[in-house]
Design a protein around this motif. Structure first.
Motif, short mmCIF file in Angstrom:
data_model
loop_
_atom_site.label_atom_id
_atom_site.label_comp_id
_atom_site.label_asym_id
_atom_site.label_seq_id
_atom_site.Cartn_x
_atom_site.Cartn_y
_atom_site.Cartn_z
N ALA A 147 -34.79 -56.97 17.08
CA ALA A 147 -35.98 -56.29 16.54
C ALA A 147 -37.02 -56.11 17.63
O ALA A 147 -37.04 -56.83 18.65
CB ALA A 147 -36.56 -57.09 15.38
N LEU A 148 -37.93 -55.15 17.43
CA LEU A 148 -38.98 -54.91 18.41
C LEU A 148 -39.94 -56.12 18.43
O LEU A 148 -40.35 -56.63 17.37
CB LEU A 148 -39.77 -53.65 18.05
N PRO A 149 -40.29 -56.56 19.59
CA PRO A 149 -41.25 -57.69 19.65
C PRO A 149 -42.65 -57.22 19.26
O PRO A 149 -42.96 -56.02 19.27
CB PRO A 149 -41.18 -58.12 21.12
N GLU A 150 -43.51 -58.16 18.94
CA GLU A 150 -44.86 -57.81 18.48
C GLU A 150 -45.71 -57.24 19.61
O GLU A 150 -46.69 -56.53 19.34
CB GLU A 150 -45.54 -59.04 17.89
N ASN A 151 -45.36 -57.56 20.86
CA ASN A 151 -46.14 -57.03 21.97
C ASN A 151 -45.73 -55.62 22.35
O ASN A 151 -46.27 -55.03 23.29
CB ASN A 151 -46.02 -57.95 23.20
N PHE A 180 -44.81 -50.82 18.15
CA PHE A 180 -44.86 -51.71 16.99
C PHE A 180 -46.30 -52.11 16.69
O PHE A 180 -46.70 -52.24 15.52
CB PHE A 180 -43.99 -52.92 17.27
N ALA A 181 -47.10 -52.30 17.75
CA ALA A 181 -48.51 -52.66 17.56
C ALA A 181 -49.26 -51.53 16.87
O ALA A 181 -50.12 -51.77 16.00
CB ALA A 181 -49.14 -53.01 18.90
N MET A 182 -48.96 -50.28 17.23
CA MET A 182 -49.62 -49.15 16.59
C MET A 182 -49.26 -49.07 15.11
O MET A 182 -50.11 -48.80 14.25
CB MET A 182 -49.23 -47.85 17.29
N LEU A 183 -48.00 -49.32 14.77
CA LEU A 183 -47.59 -49.31 13.37
C LEU A 183 -48.30 -50.39 12.57
O LEU A 183 -48.71 -50.19 11.42
CB LEU A 183 -46.08 -49.47 13.27
N GLN A 184 -48.48 -51.56 13.19
CA GLN A 184 -49.15 -52.65 12.49
C GLN A 184 -50.62 -52.31 12.23
O GLN A 184 -51.17 -52.66 11.18
CB GLN A 184 -49.05 -53.93 13.32
N LYS A 185 -51.25 -51.60 13.18
CA LYS A 185 -52.63 -51.22 12.97
C LYS A 185 -52.78 -50.24 11.81
O LYS A 185 -53.82 -50.19 11.15
CB LYS A 185 -53.19 -50.60 14.24
#
Length: 264
Positions: free
Chosen positions: A70-74, A78-83
């Motif tokens: 899976a894509l890491p959180e960093n 993935f960070a843009m999707l979480q935002k």
């Protein structure tokens, strides 16, 4: 008599077998063979350790391993999707109706051009359709040949029966005509060919013979029809009944008809 020495057959002398005389399979009998087996074993293990997988296999294994993680959180994406409110396991889209897993990666491993597989599939379907059409056409040709042969056989049997009826009618006509003192047949072919018939025909004029030769030859079915009408009207005779009736009324009442099919 001297007494024989007692021998113990259960002693180690008879039970123990020297190692150099033991020929059981898989048993190393001396040091040289043992050393040879150890060297071969070491060579096999060395080959296993030094074995290198093909580059394509290594690439496939690394690719599968990377796709399974899976894509890491960093990760920036993935960070843009979480935002934007995305959480792992959610579907994409406002109504959570999108896909949950990324689009699978399909790697083209061969060197054929794009669309080659689709074209091969189309060509294979065309070949299959052509083969099925050819098989169907051959089956139809075989069935037609069978039907034609059966029809030919039936026609041949019918022709033989027709010729036999014509010969029997000619013989009957000659006998019946002579019974009432007719010496010359009404038509040359009303009687079967014989020496008397040929002699009588030779006495006719040359002009008459020339005219008769010029006339179109009748086929056997037409001859039988004409001869049958003559026998029935002149002698009240039916070749299929095999009887000469007393008069026309007797013929009409007791004869089924003027063809062979009427008498079946």
């Amino acid at each position: 008599m001297a007494e024989e020495d007692e021998v113990d057959y259960m002693s180690d002398t008879f039970i123990t077998v020297p190692l150099e005389n033991d020929i059981r399979p898989g048993l190393v009998s001396n040091h040289s063979l043992k050393r040879k087996h150890e060297i071969e074993k070491q060579q096999i293990e060395s080959k296993k350790r030094n074995f290198q997988k093909p580059v394509r296999q290594l690439e496939e294994e690394n690719r599968l391993q990377g796709l399974s993680n899976a894509l890491p959180e960093n990760n920036k994406g993935f960070a843009m999707l979480q935002k934007m409110g995305y959480k792992p396991g959610m579907s994409l889209g406002k109504k959570d109706s999108g896909i949950k897993q990324p689009i699978p990666l399909v790697v083209k491993a061969n060197r054929t051009g794009l669309g080659k597989e689709a074209e091969d599939k189309i060509q294979a379907e065309k070949k299959k359709a052509f083969y099925l059409a050819m098989v169907k056409r051959k089956a139809e040709d075989a069935e037609n040949a069978k039907t034609n042969f059966q029809q030919y056989s039936r026609n041949k049997i019918a022709q033989k029966r027709l010729l036999a009826d014509l010969r029997n009618s000619q013989k009957a006509c000659e006998q019946l005509d002579k019974s009432i003192d007719i010496e010359v047949p009404h038509e040359p072919w009303f009687w079967p060919h014989s020496e008397m018939t040929d002699a009588n025909l030779n006495e006719s004029d040359d002009d008459d013979n020339a005219e008769k030769e010029e006339e179109e030859e009748l086929d056997p079915s037409e001859k039988l029809e004409i001869l049958t009408a003559y026998l029935r009207s002149t002698h009240f005779y039916c070749v299929w009944c095999g009887t000469a009736h007393e008069d026309f009324t007797d013929l009409s009442d007791n004869c089924p008809g003027d063809t062979s099919e009427d008498h079946l």
